[in-house]
Design a protein around this motif. Structure first.
Motif, short mmCIF file in Angstrom:
data_model
loop_
_atom_site.label_atom_id
_atom_site.label_comp_id
_atom_site.label_asym_id
_atom_site.label_seq_id
_atom_site.Cartn_x
_atom_site.Cartn_y
_atom_site.Cartn_z
N LYS A 4 -16.54 0.30 -3.73
CA LYS A 4 -15.09 0.39 -3.58
C LYS A 4 -14.49 -0.97 -3.89
O LYS A 4 -14.99 -1.99 -3.42
N SER A 31 2.79 8.87 8.03
CA SER A 31 1.81 7.80 8.15
C SER A 31 2.47 6.44 8.04
O SER A 31 1.83 5.46 7.71
N SER A 34 1.25 5.49 0.74
CA SER A 34 0.71 6.58 1.55
C SER A 34 1.31 7.88 1.07
O SER A 34 2.41 7.91 0.52
N LEU A 88 -15.08 -5.78 5.33
CA LEU A 88 -14.51 -4.47 5.00
C LEU A 88 -15.39 -3.67 4.04
O LEU A 88 -15.12 -2.50 3.78
N TYR A 90 0.84 -1.19 0.00
CA TYR A 90 0.00 0.00 0.00
C TYR A 90 0.87 1.24 0.00
O TYR A 90 2.04 1.22 0.39
N LEU A 124 -8.29 -2.68 8.62
CA LEU A 124 -9.27 -1.80 9.26
C LEU A 124 -8.58 -0.74 10.12
O LEU A 124 -8.91 0.44 10.05
N SER A 125 -7.58 -1.19 10.90
CA SER A 125 -6.93 -0.26 11.82
C SER A 125 -6.20 0.85 11.07
O SER A 125 -6.06 1.96 11.56
N LYS A 126 -5.75 0.55 9.88
CA LYS A 126 -5.04 1.56 9.08
C LYS A 126 -5.94 2.22 8.05
O LYS A 126 -5.48 3.05 7.26
N GLN A 127 -7.20 1.76 8.04
CA GLN A 127 -8.16 2.29 7.06
C GLN A 127 -7.66 2.10 5.62
O GLN A 127 -7.91 2.94 4.74
N LEU A 128 -6.97 1.01 5.41
CA LEU A 128 -6.38 0.79 4.08
C LEU A 128 -7.43 0.46 3.03
O LEU A 128 -7.20 0.64 1.84
N HIS A 129 -8.55 -0.05 3.48
CA HIS A 129 -9.57 -0.47 2.51
C HIS A 129 -10.17 0.70 1.76
O HIS A 129 -10.85 0.52 0.77
N HIS A 130 -9.88 1.92 2.25
CA HIS A 130 -10.34 3.08 1.48
C HIS A 130 -9.42 3.34 0.29
O HIS A 130 -9.74 4.13 -0.58
#
Ligand SMILES: Nc1ncnc2c1ncn2[C@@H]1O[C@H](COP(=O)(O)OP(=O)(O)O)[C@@H](O)[C@H]1O
Ligand SMILES: CC(C)(COP(=O)(O)O)[C@@H](O)C(=O)NCCC(=O)O
Length: 381
Positions: free
Chosen positions: A118, A50, A45, A138, A43, A98-104
């Motif tokens: 999404k 971050s 950033s 997710l 991923y 989820l904790s990193k909100q990566l699914h966005h």
């Protein structure tokens, strides 16, 4: 470990590197490669802060990618992060995302129902197997990208854009290989994951999977777990350091009364039969040291893969063989065995080369497919 300099920056294998093409308004993207043994995440950033927090360190191993500043190869975002999880602990992976909100960090898919969903790029068998789980936990769809396409895209990207990436391992020494991008193809890519795929690569998107074997990383870990009761892959690898394969392997000398069999090119110390000593000794499994079992197993599997790889290189007249996949794990004995096998069978004609980002080829290929699939038009926040 210091491995080289890139554009004045020290390049370390276990750190993150900021791409020179970073721009502040770019967004994070996530791609996943869900294999038989491990889930790999790549991923990006936009924010230098971050990066890795303590939780992430606990979960994952970080690596680095250094896009080559001297070319115009497009790079989606600045900072690439790498993480991996065991596939059987997919819930940890979901929690991490989820904790990193990566699914966005995906792209919007226009559905026939009129709803926009999404979607994140996903490759490997788990992109099929776990599609419902990702949707349920997710709320994202997995936009499937072919595993072989991704392996090749990831490998080509690394070989062309990341320096230093490829290295040989000879007599206990890593030596980085200067890649001439005008003389890269054809090459054989051997990806040693749970199973092994051998792919003849002729260019970007131009390849053929020419062979494979089911005796791969899953075999080493699976058999090793049963035979040694090790609780983790790394423990099994660690054990192999201390072992002596001659305790279990039957050597040419064991059969030939200590002498070489020179007529067919075998020395007395060559393995004649992996695990062969176990048939003639009146011993139970418990009588063998787990470290010797681990060593023999690692040697048997690495040697076998090295040999099949060379035979496939020979089939197509390929001189260069690159090895990837997390089985290798940068492990000295594994790389040494594969190198010796390729060297032995090719009589010094072919060379085994290893990739620093060994296990992330597929995930990187999936990540890059955001660009080839019109990422810009679908950019999301
Ligand atoms: N922490 C680990 N847990 C399990 N297997 C590991 C681990 N690290 C390395 N491996 C090895 O890597 C192999 C998986 O490699 P990988 O390239 O991720 O393939 P796959 O896509 O099939 O999961 C395993 O079968 C095992 O041999
Ligand atoms: C089926 C696979 C492509 C899946 O990839 P993996 O999860 O092992 O990385 C691979 O396991 C494989 O190529 N197995 C060898 C099958 C064969 O050629 O016999």
């Amino acid at each position: 470990m210091e491995v080289g300099m890139q554009g004045g920056r020290l390049v370390e294998p276990d750190s993150e590197i900021v791409s020179p093409t970073l721009s502040a308004d770019e967004v994070s993207h996530l791609a996943v490669d869900i294999g038989g043994s491990l889930i790999k995440l790549v991923y990006s950033s936009i924010n230098h802060n971050s990066g890795i927090d303590d939780k992430e360190k606990k979960y994952s191993k970080e690596c680095s990618v250094v896009p080559n500043g001297s070319s115009n190869y497009p790079v989606i975002c600045g900072r690439l992060h790498f993480a991996k999880f065991e596939t059987n602990k997919i819930n940890d992976c979901v929690e991490f995302i989820l904790s990193k909100q990566l699914h966005h960090g995906g792209s919007w898919h226009h559905e026939t129902s009129g709803n926009d969903k999404k979607a994140i790029k996903a490759t490997g068998g788990g992109a099929y197997k776990f599609a419902d789980l990702f949707k349920e936990k997710l709320g994202v769809s997995l936009d499937k990208v072919d595993e072989m396409d991704c392996l090749v895209a990831g490998s080509n990207f690394l070989l062309k854009e990341v320096h230093p990436e490829a290295f040989t391992y000879i007599d206990g020494r890593e030596e980085y290989v200067q890649i001439d991008i005008n003389d890269l193809y054809p090459y054989l890519l051997v990806n040693i994951g749970s199973g092994v795929s051998m792919i003849k690569v002729d260019g970007d998107g131009k390849f053929e999977r020419v062979s494979g074997t089911s005796v791969g990383g899953g075999t080493f870990w699976g058999l090793g777990k049963l035979l040694t009761k090790c609780k983790s892959f790394d423990e099994l690898l660690e054990l192999s350091h201390k072992g002596n394969n001659r305790v279990i392997d039957m050597l040419v000398g064991d059969i030939y009364g200590g002498t070489d069999y020179t007529k067919i090119g075998l020395s007395s110390t060559n393995i004649a039969s992996s695990f062969g000593k176990a048939i003639s000794e009146n011993k139970e499994l418990e009588d063998y040291g787990p470290e010797d079992i681990s060593r023999s197993l690692l040697r048997m599997i690495s040697n076998n893969i090295g040999q099949i790889s060379y035979l496939n290189a020979l089939r197509f007249g390929l001189k260069r063989i690159f090895f990837g996949g997390f089985f290798i794990r940068g492990h000295a004995y594994t790389m040494d065995t594969i190198s010796v096998a390729v060297n032995f069978w090719s009589k010094g004609e072919a060379k085994a080369m290893f990739l620093r980002h060994e296990g992330f080829l597929g995930a990187l290929g999936a990540f890059r497919s955001y660009e080839s699939h019109g990422f810009d038009a679908n950019m999301t926040h």
